[in-house]
Design an enzyme around this catalytic site. Structure first.
Site, PDB file in Angstrom:
ATOM      1  N   HIS A  78       0.796  -1.229   0.000  1.00 62.09           N
ATOM      2  CA  HIS A  78       0.000   0.000   0.000  1.00 62.09           C
ATOM      3  C   HIS A  78       0.825   1.273   0.000  1.00 62.09           C
ATOM      4  O   HIS A  78       0.387   2.286  -0.524  1.00 62.09           O
ATOM      5  CB  HIS A  78      -1.069  -0.052   1.082  1.00 62.09           C
ATOM      6  CG  HIS A  78      -2.216  -0.880   0.602  1.00 62.09           C
ATOM      7  ND1 HIS A  78      -2.233  -2.241   0.746  1.00 62.09           N
ATOM      8  CD2 HIS A  78      -3.293  -0.553  -0.130  1.00 62.09           C
ATOM      9  CE1 HIS A  78      -3.306  -2.706   0.141  1.00 62.09           C
ATOM     10  NE2 HIS A  78      -3.971  -1.709  -0.385  1.00 62.09           N
ATOM     11  N   GLU A 120     -10.520 -11.630  -7.115  1.00 63.93           N
ATOM     12  CA  GLU A 120      -9.147 -11.654  -6.603  1.00 63.93           C
ATOM     13  C   GLU A 120      -8.857 -12.962  -5.883  1.00 63.93           C
ATOM     14  O   GLU A 120      -7.780 -13.163  -5.341  1.00 63.93           O
ATOM     15  CB  GLU A 120      -8.864 -10.434  -5.711  1.00 63.93           C
ATOM     16  CG  GLU A 120      -9.950 -10.093  -4.727  1.00 63.93           C
ATOM     17  CD  GLU A 120      -9.780  -8.730  -4.060  1.00 63.93           C
ATOM     18  OE1 GLU A 120      -8.695  -8.142  -4.116  1.00 63.93           O
ATOM     19  OE2 GLU A 120     -10.763  -8.263  -3.463  1.00 63.93           O
ATOM     20  N   ASP A 173      -4.108  -9.218  -5.537  1.00 69.46           N
ATOM     21  CA  ASP A 173      -4.383 -10.373  -4.688  1.00 69.46           C
ATOM     22  C   ASP A 173      -4.512 -11.658  -5.499  1.00 69.46           C
ATOM     23  O   ASP A 173      -4.068 -12.713  -5.055  1.00 69.46           O
ATOM     24  CB  ASP A 173      -5.657 -10.137  -3.869  1.00 69.46           C
ATOM     25  CG  ASP A 173      -5.380  -9.253  -2.657  1.00 69.46           C
ATOM     26  OD1 ASP A 173      -4.348  -9.480  -1.996  1.00 69.46           O
ATOM     27  OD2 ASP A 173      -6.165  -8.340  -2.386  1.00 69.46           O
ATOM     28  N   CYS A 209      -8.563  -3.754 -11.842  1.00 70.50           N
ATOM     29  CA  CYS A 209      -8.110  -2.633 -11.022  1.00 70.50           C
ATOM     30  C   CYS A 209      -6.830  -2.979 -10.259  1.00 70.50           C
ATOM     31  O   CYS A 209      -6.364  -2.196  -9.448  1.00 70.50           O
ATOM     32  CB  CYS A 209      -9.205  -2.177 -10.067  1.00 70.50           C
ATOM     33  SG  CYS A 209      -9.746  -3.486  -8.965  1.00 70.50           S
TER      34      CYS A 209
HETATM   35  C1  PEP Z   1      -6.192  -6.119  -5.855  1.00 72.52           C
HETATM   36  O1  PEP Z   1      -6.159  -7.003  -5.013  1.00 72.52           O
HETATM   37  O2  PEP Z   1      -5.770  -6.254  -7.030  1.00 72.52           O
HETATM   38  C2  PEP Z   1      -6.745  -4.803  -5.535  1.00 72.52           C
HETATM   39  C3  PEP Z   1      -6.931  -3.902  -6.463  1.00 72.52           C
HETATM   40  O3  PEP Z   1      -7.034  -4.550  -4.228  1.00 72.52           O
HETATM   41  P1  PEP Z   1      -5.965  -4.123  -3.116  1.00 72.52           P
HETATM   42  O4  PEP Z   1      -4.667  -3.821  -3.817  1.00 72.52           O
HETATM   43  O5  PEP Z   1      -6.552  -2.951  -2.431  1.00 72.52           O
HETATM   44  O6  PEP Z   1      -5.911  -5.351  -2.295  1.00 72.52           O
HETATM   45 MG    MG Z   2      -7.198  -6.855  -3.113  1.00 68.15          MG
END
Ligand code: PEP
Ligand code: MG
Length: 572
Positions: free
Chosen positions: A190, A432, A456, A503
């Site tokens: 993150h 995911e 994920d 995403c």
């Molecule tokens: C993902 O898992 O690809 C996603 C977009 O969610 P995050 O990165 O917030 O887990």
């Molecule tokens: Mg995710």
């Protein structure tokens, strides 16, 4: 001689500035007998005063930069430092027992912390956390060790840290923080995602920047190639300044595409959307020509604070995003807490495998008040734009059905009460978890859309923690196993007249883009800064040609084969 450290390119761009170490000092307290208790009390009072002055400044700064709610945390800290119920026993202890201030503080505060933590009362538990934070600050002053106050930085710096939590990152001021580099982390951690949304260069996973770089040392962070140069020579500074200028020049070229459609060379249109974490990020989405928000990570609304956000607060945030996006699609993901995103105030039990644990939709289906509050806020805001809602970490059809039923129940209640709710909210899921990718044909009959969360999906498919450096070689976006899952999802969506987006970070990756285009992906959602380079790249690719390689790519044996093929055919 300069020293080059290789890490992972986490956010593009180049910065040259002095290092600012974000320390988390170890505070060791040793017991000492003192002869002059009055002087020792005075030393304690001074440390408290210094801490208060610091907190006042931080609070003021946080208020200006981050808003009133974040500043509140510091008000609570200031209250602790003015509380005679805490301060008097410490002074008494110094006087009565002739012990040093460090020990008097540590022991007295420790007693209060234990007492408050044991109470079955949320409010008191939060006070315990406040006392712990404040004690650290005062102790650091007594011991003469530095505490980092990143929100007070007022000159251009590069942040050097072991790791940055999302709330650390949220305290950084974009005006002065030119880049950051951390020992821990990968492209999808993150902190890396935040760096991209703040549009500052970052190199993560360097393993030893904290060991090597001292405060004030000149540093170059090359977020294009993932290199950190410590104490650069004059030649290196010249070379990197040139590289920086070239990058800036390229950005100017890309900027010309800001109002253009996202078209391939054979005239096929796709949607290029952005991932955001807060309403503030919308500015960057529009400035970078985003055609929508493909992922609004709402968990940032819940983080870096001491209690859940109210329905009203959430409503205002969602409304702001929808209004600012002026009718363009906005996909809001419901709360995805857990994994590397913790909410200390929920007091969830520690888990052996947080990434496989009680998180995201699992938590929301159990703690329904939290979920329902968020859904009500979303539904009420829905009349201000083009809202789509998606649920994170869906593993079974039953979870989706339950989540959707709760959403529809809340909607019905609001409508009955006379609230206007948008009638056309699409309800989708993030793909995911491999079980869901495999079962996409079944899901596609019930969901309105899919958004593939590769960050994920890759970690779960390859059984490789997305945060763990040692297994990062297994984190392979181009592994045919991943590509087959993605293909399965897109095919299932299209057979059922639905759309499929992505995403995860892969959606903005120049090597992945031609593959995903060929597989028929409809929407690509990425960091805002990746949109214009992606649009520029798409203009040079024929979708028909990309699609013609689908079977060949899906039947390849290794990720390396895929990458070599894409590089050769698409010149990336
Ligand atoms: C993902 O898992 O690809 C996603 C977009 O969610 P995050 O990165 O917030 O887990
Ligand atoms: Mg995710």
């Amino acid at each position: 001689m300069s020293n080059n450290i290789q890490g992972i390119a986490a956010s593009s761009g180049i910065a040259i500035a002095k290092a600012y170490r974000l320390e988390n000092p170890e505070l060791r307290v040793k017991k000492k007998t003192i002869d002059n208790a009055t002087a020792e009390v005075e030393r304690f009072v001074q440390a408290v005063e210094t801490s208060k002055n610091e907190l006042e400044k931080i609070k003021e700064h946080a208020h200006k930069e981050l808003g009133a709610d974040k500043a509140e945390i510091f008000s609570a800290h200031l209250l602790v430092l003015s509380d005679p119920e805490l301060l008097n026993p410490i002074k008494d202890k110094i006087k009565n027992e002739n012990v040093n201030a460090e020990v008097a503080l540590d022991e007295t505060a420790g007693m209060f912390i234990t007492m408050f933590e044991q109470m079955d009362n949320e409010y008191m538990k939060e006070r315990a956390a406040d006392i712990r934070d404040v004690t650290k600050r005062v102790l650091a002053h007594l011991l003469g060790v530095g505490v980092s106050n990143p929100s007070l930085i007022s000159e251009e710096v590069i942040i050097i840290a072991e790791d940055l939590t999302p709330s650390d990152t949220a305290q950084l001021n974009r005006q002065y923080v030119k880049a950051f580099t951390t020992d821990i982390g990968g492209r999808t951690s993150h902190s890396a995602i935040m760096a991209r949304s703040m549009e500052i260069p970052a190199v993560v996973g360097t393993k030893n920047v904290m060991e090597i770089i001292q405060n004030g040392t000149m540093v170059v962070v090359d977020g294009l190639d993932g290199v950190v140069i410590v104490d650069p020579t004059d030649e290196e500074i010249t070379a990197y300044t040139e590289k920086q200028q070239k990058h800036e020049g390229q950005k100017k070229e890309w900027a010309k595409l800001v109002n253009e459609k996202s078209l391939t060379s054979d005239g096929q249109e796709v949607e290029l959307a952005a991932n955001i974490g807060t309403p503030k990020d919308v500015k960057g989405v529009l400035a970078n020509g985003g055609e929508g928000v493909g992922l609004y990570r709402t968990e940032f609304l819940y983080m870096g604070r001491t209690e859940l956000p109210s329905e009203e607060e959430q409503y205002n945030a969602y409304k702001e995003v929808l209004e600012k996006m002026e009718g363009k699609p906005v996909v809001v993901r419901t709360l995805d807490i857990g994994g590397d995103k913790e909410l200390p105030y929920l007091n969830l039990p520690k888990e052996m495998n947080p990434f496989l644990g009680f998180r995201a939709i699992r938590l929301c289906l159990e703690e329904q008040e939290i979920f329902r509050t968020q859904l009500r806020a979303l539904l009420r805001a829905s009349s201000y734009g083009n809202l789509k809602v998606m649920f994170p970490m869906i593993a079974t059809l039953d979870e989706f059905r339950q989540a959707k039923a709760i959403l529809l129940e809340e909607k019905e209640k609001l409508v009955q009460a006379g609230t206007t709710v948008n009638e056309n909210i699409e309800i989708g899921i993030m793909v995911e978890i491999p079980s869901t990718a495999v079962m996409a044909d079944i899901f596609a009959k019930e969901v309105d859309f899919f958004s593939i969360g590769t960050n994920d999906l890759i970690q779960y498919t390859m059984a490789a923690d997305r945060m763990n450096e040692q297994v990062s070689y297994l984190y392979q976006p181009y592994n045919p196993a991943i590509l087959r899952l993605i293909d399965n999802v897109i095919q299932a969506a299209h057979k059922n007249g639905k759309w499929a987006g992505m995403c995860g970070e892969m959606a903005g990756d120049p090597i992945a883009i031609p593959i995903l285009l060929g597989l028929g992906l409809d929407e690509f959602s990425m960091s805002a800064t990746s949109i214009l380079p992606a649009r520029s790249q798409l203009r040079g690719i024929s979708k028909a040609e990309a699609a013609s390689y689908r079977e060949e790519i899906l039947s390849m044996s290794t990720a390396e084969d895929v990458v070599a093929f894409v590089k050769e055919k698409f010149n990336v």
